[in-house]
Design an enzyme around this catalytic site. Structure first.
Site, short mmCIF file in Angstrom:
data_model
loop_
_atom_site.label_atom_id
_atom_site.label_comp_id
_atom_site.label_asym_id
_atom_site.label_seq_id
_atom_site.Cartn_x
_atom_site.Cartn_y
_atom_site.Cartn_z
N LYS A 76 -13.19 -0.03 -14.16
CA LYS A 76 -13.74 -0.83 -13.40
C LYS A 76 -14.27 -1.90 -14.62
O LYS A 76 -14.25 -3.13 -14.28
CB LYS A 76 -14.88 -0.54 -12.39
CG LYS A 76 -14.15 0.00 -11.33
CD LYS A 76 -13.02 -0.86 -10.20
CE LYS A 76 -12.18 -0.30 -9.30
NZ LYS A 76 -11.49 -1.06 -8.68
N ASP B 262 3.78 1.35 -4.70
CA ASP B 262 2.49 2.10 -5.63
C ASP B 262 2.54 1.15 -6.73
O ASP B 262 3.42 0.97 -7.79
CB ASP B 262 3.45 3.44 -5.90
CG ASP B 262 2.50 4.08 -6.90
OD1 ASP B 262 1.52 3.71 -7.22
OD2 ASP B 262 3.01 5.44 -7.38
N VAL B 263 1.24 0.81 -7.00
CA VAL B 263 0.92 -0.19 -8.05
C VAL B 263 0.95 0.36 -9.36
O VAL B 263 1.45 -0.73 -10.25
CB VAL B 263 -0.43 -0.72 -7.85
CG1 VAL B 263 -0.59 -1.87 -6.42
CG2 VAL B 263 -1.48 0.17 -8.01
N THR C 284 -16.56 1.64 3.82
CA THR C 284 -15.17 1.78 3.84
C THR C 284 -14.73 3.20 4.08
O THR C 284 -15.54 3.80 3.95
CB THR C 284 -14.28 0.85 2.83
OG1 THR C 284 -14.49 1.62 1.85
CG2 THR C 284 -14.81 -0.31 2.63
N ASP D 90 0.87 -1.33 -0.02
CA ASP D 90 0.03 0.00 -0.08
C ASP D 90 0.95 1.09 0.11
O ASP D 90 2.08 1.30 0.61
CB ASP D 90 -0.86 -0.01 1.23
CG ASP D 90 -2.34 0.73 0.82
OD1 ASP D 90 -3.30 0.29 0.95
OD2 ASP D 90 -2.09 2.14 0.98
N THR E 75 -16.05 5.01 1.10
CA THR E 75 -17.27 5.49 1.01
C THR E 75 -17.72 6.24 2.22
O THR E 75 -18.75 6.07 2.71
CB THR E 75 -18.26 4.18 0.66
OG1 THR E 75 -17.96 3.38 1.82
CG2 THR E 75 -18.03 3.83 -0.54
N TYR F 261 -13.83 6.33 -13.45
CA TYR F 261 -13.98 5.11 -12.29
C TYR F 261 -14.44 4.01 -13.00
O TYR F 261 -14.11 2.81 -13.25
CB TYR F 261 -14.44 5.42 -11.19
CG TYR F 261 -14.67 4.36 -10.14
CD1 TYR F 261 -13.61 3.77 -9.16
CD2 TYR F 261 -16.05 3.75 -9.95
CE1 TYR F 261 -13.67 2.84 -8.42
CE2 TYR F 261 -15.89 2.73 -8.84
CZ TYR F 261 -14.82 2.25 -8.04
OH TYR F 261 -15.01 1.43 -7.30
#
Ligand code: NAD
Length: 263
Positions: free
Chosen positions: A162, A65-66, A193, A37, A196, A158
């Site tokens: 997705k 950092d992906v 989470t 993360d 949200t 987004y």
């Protein structure tokens, strides 16, 4: 014998929300987990909490950092050096950049795509390459969303990302079927989470619960249960598909047509 004994998972975005819950449950059920993360403080805290409960050999944290290919490769190398194998990967990392497409900056678009889509590609490729080269069967899960199925306000970037991660999992799943590396997606519904935080508003939470056929928003455990199912041997014949865990909301659009009664 626990469900995930001898199994190792990398969880991107594992410092928070759905990734964090999945990490806790994976270890609780016998596995070992590497949390990757960009939030170093939260990642270390989650890692410490898990270590306290289940032992320090069950968990590790790496700054990841992906969107950075070197980081993704390092995360895989680190998991191998810590735990000796990789069997599962959850691609959960996300950074939101909401906005109407007409006004969205290129910077926000790139953030969304680089973390949500390219990051998912890079981590899947890095982990899957190791699994294939080392003849290790694996299960990889991409976090998609009801947004990947349905467009909605402020969600143009987004939802596009997705939708793309669903197709990416299908492609990887087909490509890697012969290596027994399964790749699937989960389309999560509204889940409480830190992402949200608006669900803390009782009016919004009540409204979203009422339009959900199961009459509630999800908790991270609802989504983690599905991820762990896909990680487990119970899902050995499932690949290249997407599972909706959304309380039925994606299928309920006709429920909202004026003049049609369901109750
Ligand atoms: N919460 C929901 O309602 C919901 C619904 C559908 C889908 N999802 C998806 O589930 C996944 C997890 O969502 P969540 O609600 O747990 O979010 P969250 O905000 O609680 O956790 C996301 C984590 O990703 C990390 N992160 C951000 N950028 C990163 C990067 N570049 N590299 C590595 N880590 C990074 C953050 O630090 C954070 O810890 C996301 O992919 C999200 O799109 C969530």
């Amino acid at each position: 014998m626990s469900r995930f004994s001898d199994k190792v998972a990398i969880i991107t975005g594992g410092a928070s929300g759905i990734g964090k819950k999945t990490a806790e449950m994976f270890v609780e059920q016998g596995g070992k987990v590497l949390i990757g993360d960009i939030d170093e403080d939260a990642g270390k805290i989650v890692s410490l909490e898990i270590a306290k409960k289940f032992g320090k050999d069950s968990v590790s944290y790496i700054y990841l950092d992906v969107s950075n290919p070197e980081h993704c490769k390092s995360a895989v190398d680190f998991a191998i050096s810590e735990f000796g194998s990789i069997n599962c990967l959850l691609n959960s990392a996300i950074k939101m950049a909401p906005g109407m497409l007409k006004d969205l900056s290129l910077k926000d678009w790139n953030t969304m795509v680089n973390i949500g889509l390219t990051g998912t590609f890079l981590m899947t490729q890095a982990a899957g390459r190791w699994m294939i080269e080392n003849k290790t069967p694996g299960s990889i899960v991409n976090m998609s969303s009801i947004g990947g199925r349905q467009p909605y306000g402020m969600s143009g970037a987004y939802s596009t990302v997705k939708a793309a991660v669903i197709m990416l999992a299908e492609h990887f799943g087909i490509e890697w079927g012969g290596h027994n590396v399964r790749v699937n997606s989960i389309c999560a519904g509204h889940t409480e989470t830190p992402l949200t935080a608006y669900l803390k508003d009782p009016e919004i939470k009540k409204g979203r619960s009422e339009v959900t056929p199961l009459q509630r928003v999800a908790q991270p455990i609802d989504i983690a249960n599905g991820i762990l199912f896909l990680f487990s041997e119970e899902a050995d014949y499932i690949t290249a598909t997407a599972i909706d865990i959304d309380g039925g909301i994606t299928k309920s659009v006709m429920n909202h047509m004026p003049g049609r009664k369901w109750k």
